[in-house]
Scaffold this motif. Structure first.
Motif, PDB file in Angstrom:
ATOM      1  N   GLU A  46     -69.774  22.270  47.093  1.00  0.00           N
ATOM      2  CA  GLU A  46     -69.502  21.816  48.432  1.00  0.00           C
ATOM      3  C   GLU A  46     -68.601  20.759  48.255  1.00  0.00           C
ATOM      4  N   THR A  50     -64.366  20.992  49.413  1.00  0.00           N
ATOM      5  CA  THR A  50     -64.072  20.075  50.608  1.00  0.00           C
ATOM      6  C   THR A  50     -63.348  18.815  50.542  1.00  0.00           C
ATOM      7  N   GLU A  51     -63.426  18.223  49.445  1.00  0.00           N
ATOM      8  CA  GLU A  51     -63.239  16.776  49.194  1.00  0.00           C
ATOM      9  C   GLU A  51     -62.285  16.539  47.949  1.00  0.00           C
ATOM     10  N   VAL A 203     -71.340  20.422  55.561  1.00  0.00           N
ATOM     11  CA  VAL A 203     -70.073  20.037  55.287  1.00  0.00           C
ATOM     12  C   VAL A 203     -68.967  21.144  54.964  1.00  0.00           C
ATOM     13  N   SER A 204     -69.464  22.314  54.295  1.00  0.00           N
ATOM     14  CA  SER A 204     -68.383  23.306  54.082  1.00  0.00           C
ATOM     15  C   SER A 204     -68.351  24.178  55.441  1.00  0.00           C
ATOM     16  N   ALA A 207     -65.777  22.569  57.644  1.00  0.00           N
ATOM     17  CA  ALA A 207     -64.715  22.657  57.224  1.00  0.00           C
ATOM     18  C   ALA A 207     -64.080  23.967  57.654  1.00  0.00           C
TER      19      ALA A 207
END
Length: 219
Positions: A46, A50-51, A203-204, A207
Motif C-alpha cells: 500500500e 500510494t507514496e 490509504v489505497s 487514493a
C-alpha cells in the motif's frame, strides 16, 4: 483470520526494514508470525503504490513480489496469501509495462485463479477485482489474454460480493468508460466516490476514491 494492530512506529520500522533489503524467513512460520508477515506485506504494498515516487515503484514491487512468492510457497492453501501475491504481481506488471510485463500479468492471473478455487469469495472480492483489471488492461490474443467479456464477468462477480466497494466500482467505471458506456461509468464512479473505505485498506481506497472523483469530472 484475526486482524493485527501495529503502531505507527512499528509500521515505520517495517517499512525501513523493507527498504534496506529485509526478506521473509524461509523457515515455516507460526500462525502469529504468518499473519504478521502478511500484514507487513500488505502495508508495504500500500505504501509503495500510494507514496513512492514513480521511479522507485517498479524495483520495490519486484522485491515485494519475491517475498509474496516465498510466503505463498509456505502457505499455498491460504487464499488470502495468494490474493495478495496476485495483487502485488499485477501492480508490478503495471509498473513494468510493455511486452515484458505479460509474463508477470500471467503469473498474477494464475495465482488469483488458484485463490478463488480455495475461497470463492477471494479476499472479499479482491481477487475478482484484480482479475477484472488484468483482463481489461492486458492485450488480447495473440500477445496476451486480455478479454473485455471476461473483464466484465470478473467485475460483476466482485460487485455481487462487495457492491459498495470503492475499488471494484472505480475499476469497473474506468472499464465502462473505455467501452463507451459513459452512463454506467458515471453510476459506478459515483458509487466509488460514496463508498466506504475498508479498515485494512484505507490509504489505497482513499487514493482510488480521488481517482474516481477525477473520472467523474471527466464524464
Amino acid at each position: 483470520m484475526q486482524k493485527l494492530s501495529l503502531s505507527r512506529l512499528t509500521l515505520s520500522r517495517l517499512l525501513i526494514a523493507a527498504a534496506i533489503g529485509g526478506t521473509l524467513a524461509l523457515t515455516p512460520l507460526t500462525a502469529a508470525a504468518f499473519e504478521s508477515e502478511l500484514f507487513s506485506l500488505k502495508n508495504r504494498w500500500e505504501y509503495s503504490v500510494t507514496e513512492l515516487p514513480a521511479n522507485e515503484r517498479e524495483s520495490t514491487l519486484k522485491s515485494l513480489a519475491g517475498e509474496a512468492e516465498q510466503l505463498a510457497k509456505q502457505h499455498s492453501d491460504e487464499a488470502d496469501v495468494l490474493v495478495w501475491q496476485g495483487i502485488i504481481l499485477a501492480s508490478y506488471a503495471r509498473e513494468r509495462g510493455g511486452l515484458g510485463a505479460l509474463g508477470t500479468a500471467g503469473d498474477a492471473r494464475e495465482v488469483l485463479e488458484q485463490a478463488i478455487k480455495i475461497d470463492p469469495q477471494g479476499l472479499n472480492g479482491s481477487a475478482y477485482v484484480t482479475l477484472g483489471a488484468l483482463y481489461d488492461r492486458v492485450p488480447g490474443r495473440p500477445l496476451g489474454f486480455g478479454n473485455s467479456d471476461t473483464a466484465e464477468r470478473m467485475f460483476q462477480r466482485a460487485l455481487e460480493i462487495r457492491p459498495d466497494g470503492i475499488d471494484v466500482n472505480y475499476y469497473y467505471a474506468a472499464f465502462l468508460q473505455e467501452e463507451g458506456n459513459d452512463q454506467a461509468a458515471r453510476e459506478h464512479a459515483e458509487r466509488a466516490v460514496n463508498g466506504t473505505a475498508r479498515d485494512n485498506r484505507q490509504v489505497s481506497d482513499e487514493a482510488l476514491r480521488r481517482d474516481a472523483e477525477a473520472l467523474l469530472n471527466q464524464l
